[in-house]
Write a protein that holds these residues in place. Structure first.
Motif, short mmCIF file in Angstrom:
data_model
loop_
_atom_site.label_atom_id
_atom_site.label_comp_id
_atom_site.label_asym_id
_atom_site.label_seq_id
_atom_site.Cartn_x
_atom_site.Cartn_y
_atom_site.Cartn_z
N GLU A 1 -28.22 4.23 -30.39
CA GLU A 1 -29.26 5.54 -30.03
C GLU A 1 -29.26 5.86 -28.58
O GLU A 1 -29.05 6.89 -28.03
N GLN A 2 -29.49 4.85 -27.70
CA GLN A 2 -29.24 4.91 -26.26
C GLN A 2 -28.05 5.46 -25.83
O GLN A 2 -27.97 6.50 -24.97
N MET A 3 -27.07 4.88 -26.42
CA MET A 3 -25.65 5.49 -26.03
C MET A 3 -25.26 6.87 -26.45
O MET A 3 -24.75 7.80 -25.49
N ASN B 1 -26.72 13.35 -22.06
CA ASN B 1 -27.11 13.69 -20.92
C ASN B 1 -25.58 14.05 -19.89
O ASN B 1 -25.80 15.07 -19.22
N LEU B 2 -24.69 13.30 -20.10
CA LEU B 2 -23.66 13.33 -19.54
C LEU B 2 -22.75 14.85 -19.90
O LEU B 2 -22.25 15.54 -19.21
N ALA C 1 -32.52 15.26 -17.78
CA ALA C 1 -31.99 13.89 -18.39
C ALA C 1 -32.96 13.23 -19.37
O ALA C 1 -34.06 13.24 -19.04
N ARG C 2 -32.83 12.47 -20.42
CA ARG C 2 -33.52 11.89 -21.19
C ARG C 2 -33.03 10.50 -21.28
O ARG C 2 -31.94 10.12 -21.08
N GLY C 3 -33.79 9.70 -21.80
CA GLY C 3 -33.73 8.10 -21.91
C GLY C 3 -34.70 7.50 -23.07
O GLY C 3 -35.57 8.11 -23.37
N ILE C 4 -34.16 6.36 -23.50
CA ILE C 4 -34.93 5.65 -24.46
C ILE C 4 -35.25 4.44 -24.02
O ILE C 4 -34.31 3.60 -23.10
N GLN D 1 -23.50 9.79 -11.68
CA GLN D 1 -23.22 8.47 -11.54
C GLN D 1 -24.22 7.56 -12.05
O GLN D 1 -23.82 6.40 -12.78
N HIS D 2 -25.43 7.69 -11.94
CA HIS D 2 -26.45 6.96 -12.73
C HIS D 2 -26.22 7.01 -14.35
O HIS D 2 -26.30 5.81 -14.85
N GLU D 3 -25.78 8.07 -15.04
CA GLU D 3 -25.57 7.96 -16.23
C GLU D 3 -24.53 7.15 -16.84
O GLU D 3 -24.55 6.58 -17.65
#
Length: 134
Positions: free
Chosen positions: A21-23, A29-30, A40-43, A97-99
């Protein structure tokens, strides 16, 4: 003696699901890096695993067909990420770059989790076959 597969592989199975799910979220996001206003979102992996562990401990078994199902699905919150770069004026908070770095990190952790899960299953197969073969 009963074999509890959840106890054997439950954590690693949940870890693989969360990493998958994270990927997917990072990929989204990318894909939206140039979309004005996209956030941008994240888990949070730690929180997701706590939720999965709690859901696993509350799994109930139906004893009658008219009873409600007692299974619960783990829930993880999809949260907006704190921007890591200055606003470019379009409101987009994706730092490419962060993503990419996050994707590589999660990918390596995913691979480690699948290898651990595979090792557990191979060990169980070996134990069931009496230690012969492989």
């Amino acid at each position: 003696m009963a074999i509890n597969l959840d106890r054997l592989v439950g954590f690693h199975h949940q870890a693989v699901k969360v990493r998958t799910e994270q990927m997917e979220v990072i990929s989204g996001n990318l894909a939206n890096a140039n979309t004005p206003g996209y956030k941008a979102r994240g888990i949070d992996f730690q929180q997701a695993m706590k939720s999965a562990k709690l859901a696993q401990s509350h799994n109930l078994v139906k004893t009658h067909e008219k009873h409600m199902s007692g299974s619960t699905q783990p829930q993880w919150d999809l949260k907006f990420r704190e921007p890591t770069q200055p606003d470019t004026g379009d409101g987009n908070t994706v730092d490419i770059q962060h993503e990419r770095n996050q994707f590589l990190d999660v990918g390596m952790r995913f691979q480690a989790s699948t290898e651990l899960l595979s090792g557990k299953i191979k060990g169980m197969k070996k134990a069931l076959s009496g230690g012969q073969g492989g």
